[in-house]
Design an enzyme around this catalytic site. Structure first.
Site, PDB file in Angstrom:
ATOM      1  N   TYR A  82       0.822  -1.209   0.000  1.00  0.00           N
ATOM      2  CA  TYR A  82       0.000   0.000   0.000  1.00  0.00           C
ATOM      3  C   TYR A  82       0.855   1.258   0.000  1.00  0.00           C
ATOM      4  O   TYR A  82       0.380   2.360  -0.203  1.00  0.00           O
ATOM      5  CB  TYR A  82      -0.976  -0.023   1.178  1.00  0.00           C
ATOM      6  CG  TYR A  82      -1.795  -1.289   1.134  1.00  0.00           C
ATOM      7  CD1 TYR A  82      -2.684  -1.518   0.081  1.00  0.00           C
ATOM      8  CD2 TYR A  82      -1.617  -2.281   2.080  1.00  0.00           C
ATOM      9  CE1 TYR A  82      -3.382  -2.697  -0.015  1.00  0.00           C
ATOM     10  CE2 TYR A  82      -2.333  -3.471   1.998  1.00  0.00           C
ATOM     11  CZ  TYR A  82      -3.210  -3.666   0.946  1.00  0.00           C
ATOM     12  OH  TYR A  82      -3.893  -4.844   0.849  1.00  0.00           O
ATOM     13  N   ASP A 176      19.295  11.517  -6.954  1.00  0.00           N
ATOM     14  CA  ASP A 176      19.065  10.720  -5.748  1.00  0.00           C
ATOM     15  C   ASP A 176      20.405  10.171  -5.284  1.00  0.00           C
ATOM     16  O   ASP A 176      21.199   9.686  -6.106  1.00  0.00           O
ATOM     17  CB  ASP A 176      18.180   9.489  -6.042  1.00  0.00           C
ATOM     18  CG  ASP A 176      16.766   9.865  -6.444  1.00  0.00           C
ATOM     19  OD1 ASP A 176      16.400  11.035  -6.262  1.00  0.00           O
ATOM     20  OD2 ASP A 176      16.042   8.971  -6.939  1.00  0.00           O
ATOM     21  N   LYS A 252      14.991  23.534 -27.550  1.00  0.00           N
ATOM     22  CA  LYS A 252      15.653  24.029 -26.329  1.00  0.00           C
ATOM     23  C   LYS A 252      16.409  22.904 -25.639  1.00  0.00           C
ATOM     24  O   LYS A 252      17.542  23.058 -25.214  1.00  0.00           O
ATOM     25  CB  LYS A 252      14.601  24.572 -25.353  1.00  0.00           C
ATOM     26  CG  LYS A 252      14.283  26.017 -25.563  1.00  0.00           C
ATOM     27  CD  LYS A 252      13.551  26.549 -24.343  1.00  0.00           C
ATOM     28  CE  LYS A 252      13.192  27.989 -24.573  1.00  0.00           C
ATOM     29  NZ  LYS A 252      12.260  28.481 -23.582  1.00  0.00           N
ATOM     30  N   GLY A 386      -4.241 -11.216   0.501  1.00  0.00           N
ATOM     31  CA  GLY A 386      -4.175 -10.271   1.607  1.00  0.00           C
ATOM     32  C   GLY A 386      -3.607 -10.929   2.845  1.00  0.00           C
ATOM     33  O   GLY A 386      -3.387 -12.142   2.887  1.00  0.00           O
ATOM     34  N   CYS A 413      -5.870 -16.683  -3.453  1.00  0.00           N
ATOM     35  CA  CYS A 413      -5.017 -16.864  -2.285  1.00  0.00           C
ATOM     36  C   CYS A 413      -5.805 -16.607  -0.994  1.00  0.00           C
ATOM     37  O   CYS A 413      -6.495 -17.492  -0.515  1.00  0.00           O
ATOM     38  CB  CYS A 413      -3.765 -16.000  -2.393  1.00  0.00           C
ATOM     39  SG  CYS A 413      -2.451 -16.605  -1.350  1.00  0.00           S
ATOM     40  N   GLY A 415      -8.411 -15.017  -0.858  1.00  0.00           N
ATOM     41  CA  GLY A 415      -9.786 -15.195  -1.338  1.00  0.00           C
ATOM     42  C   GLY A 415     -10.191 -16.669  -1.361  1.00  0.00           C
ATOM     43  O   GLY A 415     -11.368 -17.003  -1.153  1.00  0.00           O
ATOM     44  N   GLN A 417      -8.921 -18.802   0.813  1.00  0.00           N
ATOM     45  CA  GLN A 417      -9.062 -19.103   2.242  1.00  0.00           C
ATOM     46  C   GLN A 417     -10.377 -18.546   2.804  1.00  0.00           C
ATOM     47  O   GLN A 417     -11.032 -19.186   3.632  1.00  0.00           O
ATOM     48  CB  GLN A 417      -7.842 -18.557   2.996  1.00  0.00           C
ATOM     49  CG  GLN A 417      -6.532 -19.184   2.497  1.00  0.00           C
ATOM     50  CD  GLN A 417      -5.264 -18.592   3.125  1.00  0.00           C
ATOM     51  OE1 GLN A 417      -5.331 -17.659   3.926  1.00  0.00           O
ATOM     52  NE2 GLN A 417      -4.114 -19.145   2.761  1.00  0.00           N
ATOM     53  N   HIS A 539      -1.729 -17.330  -7.487  1.00  0.00           N
ATOM     54  CA  HIS A 539      -2.040 -16.016  -8.080  1.00  0.00           C
ATOM     55  C   HIS A 539      -1.937 -16.112  -9.600  1.00  0.00           C
ATOM     56  O   HIS A 539      -0.878 -15.806 -10.159  1.00  0.00           O
ATOM     57  CB  HIS A 539      -1.042 -14.966  -7.579  1.00  0.00           C
ATOM     58  CG  HIS A 539      -1.136 -14.686  -6.115  1.00  0.00           C
ATOM     59  ND1 HIS A 539      -1.970 -13.726  -5.599  1.00  0.00           N
ATOM     60  CD2 HIS A 539      -0.506 -15.242  -5.064  1.00  0.00           C
ATOM     61  CE1 HIS A 539      -1.849 -13.693  -4.278  1.00  0.00           C
ATOM     62  NE2 HIS A 539      -0.966 -14.605  -3.924  1.00  0.00           N
ATOM     63  N   GLU A 541      -2.869 -14.183 -11.726  1.00  0.00           N
ATOM     64  CA  GLU A 541      -2.616 -12.874 -12.355  1.00  0.00           C
ATOM     65  C   GLU A 541      -1.132 -12.649 -12.658  1.00  0.00           C
ATOM     66  O   GLU A 541      -0.778 -11.868 -13.523  1.00  0.00           O
ATOM     67  CB  GLU A 541      -3.145 -11.726 -11.478  1.00  0.00           C
ATOM     68  CG  GLU A 541      -2.601 -11.652 -10.069  1.00  0.00           C
ATOM     69  CD  GLU A 541      -3.354 -12.550  -9.086  1.00  0.00           C
ATOM     70  OE1 GLU A 541      -4.138 -13.398  -9.546  1.00  0.00           O
ATOM     71  OE2 GLU A 541      -3.148 -12.395  -7.872  1.00  0.00           O
TER      72      GLU A 541
END
Ligand code: GLN
Length: 565
Positions: A82, A176, A252, A386, A413, A415, A417, A539, A541
């Site tokens: 997140y 950096d 430029k 999750g 995953c 989901g 469970q 997964h 995806e």
């Protein structure tokens, strides 16, 4: 001169240069494109690097991508999605930054740990080597040792992958502290490999302050100046902008960068990311790069061709129908945390001529009273991966809704469970059934820690990770979707279905249609008498690609569409 430099350090003799060269490395066999951002981050450097891979790949050039990340984490496994975006898992189990996912999808190939280098991994390698006495009494320094190790990682990848071109994306922007030694290593690489073999591409942002209403190139000029001060002369500059920029801006930039205007391209926002490789071809970037590195057009592999890519991008444009899919997740406004799922849905939808509209469902807000109203307009629901207890009760409530209302359900995953827990509570009648991840004292631990997780005390890289073989039950819904009975998918979990309850579940109609090939772990569940109710411990995806969509997602999207019409 180059030959001398490149052979330094080979035998560990005390020399000022340190560039250990992998065995059988042949200079000039692989070329390098180094992509460096200036001005600011978040302007799509990852998508640009990926698209460049598509562009060259469709020209029949074998492209292998690599990413440098400046953070000190060993890998992305301990990063909070997140904050940082999704953790993408490679087939070999490496937990990476989400850019690797976009490289895999755009380059239509699978990658390994060698394609990903964090500062954490770099320094761990160096310190381990130092402890093993490999630096022969030398003080270990940023130059030559740190830069030397970076070059070694890069050449090693080129050597092993037999790449025509390695595209290296340097994470972060010029200026950096944390990527400065990566840039220095690339400067040295260019010197050692020779000018004809390394091409620097700088990606700069052109601002358009709303108060002025015109493009301003000053920030880009300063960024380029910084890059030049590090000894790196870009060969190509990509000006990122929202709207097309005027020629005068490119002129430029040209003055400030010692580059002719023809080498300065504009990549303004286009209609969708899949258009980018095609747009880059239109503006002739492939021609310029191929000339610069003396690359010849080869035969494209049968899948990654302009024709196929165009068809896919076209289908997206032509799609007329729309399906609405709910995705449950915490902090649901963060698209990047679920980027592979969103992509996997997007890979399938055009296949059936539809677009996907996503509705985020904050499950902390789902209650018995409002669930019908909150999920009413959905054509399907995904409960993604999750961790932890937040929003879990709401997720279970959503699963119940999907099961009872015959709404297409895809559990990924966590989901998977959640579907187990929901079934235990509402079909088997075990009201306090739970996962021990959330409730250690449940009387029905239907989801429990994987056996070999019990003695672990380190967090990083210790989940059940990466690609594994799964045996599907012949004739099951899921094996029909895949069209085979053995598949390989990627995992990232610590908990599993508790086999002690196996018989109770099947007695009530649960179908376990997939198990691990080499372990006794249930990996797939499905319900009969339901248009689409599937939970997978993996997964899918992660392996879905525009030119090779996931069969499971295809089936799900199809079921959602069927429900709608
Ligand atoms: N938290 C669950 C586990 O560790 C699910 C993990 C996931 O969804 N990736 O097993």
């Amino acid at each position: 001169m180059h030959e001398d430099v490149i052979s330094l350090g080979k035998k560990g003799v005390e020399e000022e240069g340190y560039s250990e060269i992998p065995e059988n490395y042949k200079k000039g066999k692989s070329k390098y494109i180094v992509i460096i951002g200036t001005v600011m981050s978040g302007i799509g450097k990852g998508i640009f690097s990926s698209s460049l891979g598509t562009l060259l790949g469709c020209n029949g050039i074998k492209v292998v991508p690599m990413k440098f990340d400046g953070y000190l984490n060993y890998d992305a496994g301990t990063l909070n999605p997140y904050r940082h975006g999704e953790v993408f898992v490679l087939d070999d189990g490496t937990e990476t930054d989400l850019d690797l996912g976009s490289y895999e999808r755009f380059n239509n190939r699978n990658l390994t740990k060698e394609n990903y280098l964090t500062a954490g991994k770099l320094f761990k390698t160096i310190i381990d080597k130092e402890r093993a006495g490999k630096y022969l009494g030398r003080d270990v320094q940023f130059i030559p040792h740190v830069t030397g190790e970076i070059k070694h990682f890069v050449r090693n990848l080129a050597n092993k992958s037999d790449a025509d071109v390695v595209i290296i994306e340097v994470g972060g922007t010029v200026g950096d502290l944390e990527n400065s030694y990566f840039i220095e290593a690339m400067r040295q690489l260019a010197y050692e490999e020779g000018k004809d073999n390394v091409c620097f591409v700088s990606l700069s942002y052109i601002l358009k302050p709303s108060s002025l209403g015109e493009h301003k190139s000053k920030a880009a000029q300063i960024g380029l100046r910084n890059l030049l001060s590090l000894g790196v002369q870009p060969d190509i500059i990509i000006c990122r902008s929202n709207l097309p920029i005027e020629t005068k801006i490119r002129e430029k930039i040209s003055v400030y960068s010692n580059l002719p205007v023809e080498k300065i391209f504009n990549l303004h926002n286009v209609n969708g990311v899949y258009e980018i490789p095609l747009y880059l071809r239109e503006i002739g970037l492939d021609k310029t790069i191929m000339e610069r590195l003396s690359l010849q057009k080869g035969t494209a592999n049968s899948e990654l061709t302009f024709e196929n890519w165009e068809r896919f991008a076209d289908n997206i444009k032509k799609a007329e129908k729309t399906i609405t899919i709910g995705i449950t997740g915490k902090y649901t406004e963060l698209w990047d945390s679920y980027i592979s799922i969103l992509n996997a849905l997007e890979h399938c939808a055009p296949y059936y001529g539809c677009k996907v509209n996503i509705k985020w469902i904050d499950t902390t807000e789902i209650s018995e009273e409002n669930v019908n109203e909150k999920l009413r307009e959905l054509d399907g629901i995904v409960v993604p991966g999750g961790f932890g207890s937040r929003g879990v009760e709401g997720k279970i409530r959503c699963v119940r809704y999907a099961r009872e209302k015959r709404l297409p359900y895809l559990g990924l995953c966590y989901g998977f469970q959640m579907a187990i827990i929901e079934f235990a509570r509402n079909v088997l009648g075990w009201s306090d059934a739970h996962t021990t991840e959330v409730d250690r004292n449940t009387s029905k631990p239907v989801i429990d820690l994987l056996f070999n997780q019990k003695s672990l005390n380190e967090m990083g890289g210790t989940m059940r990770l990466g690609g594994k073989e799964i045996i599907l039950r012949p004739g099951s819904f899921v094996s029909n979707l895949y069209g085979k009975t053995q598949i390989r998918e990627r995992f990232r979990h610590r908990y599993e279905f508790n086999n002690n309850y196996f018989r109770d579940f099947i007695a009530k109609g649960m179908v376990f249609s997939g198990k691990a090939k080499d372990e006794d772990i249930i990996q797939v569940l499905e319900l009969r008498e339901h248009p689409f109710f599937v939970g997978v411990q993996f997964h899918p995806e992660y392996t879905s690609k525009p030119l090779r969509p996931s069969p499971l997602y295809l089936g799900f999207v199809y079921a959602c569409l069927k429900r709608k019409i």
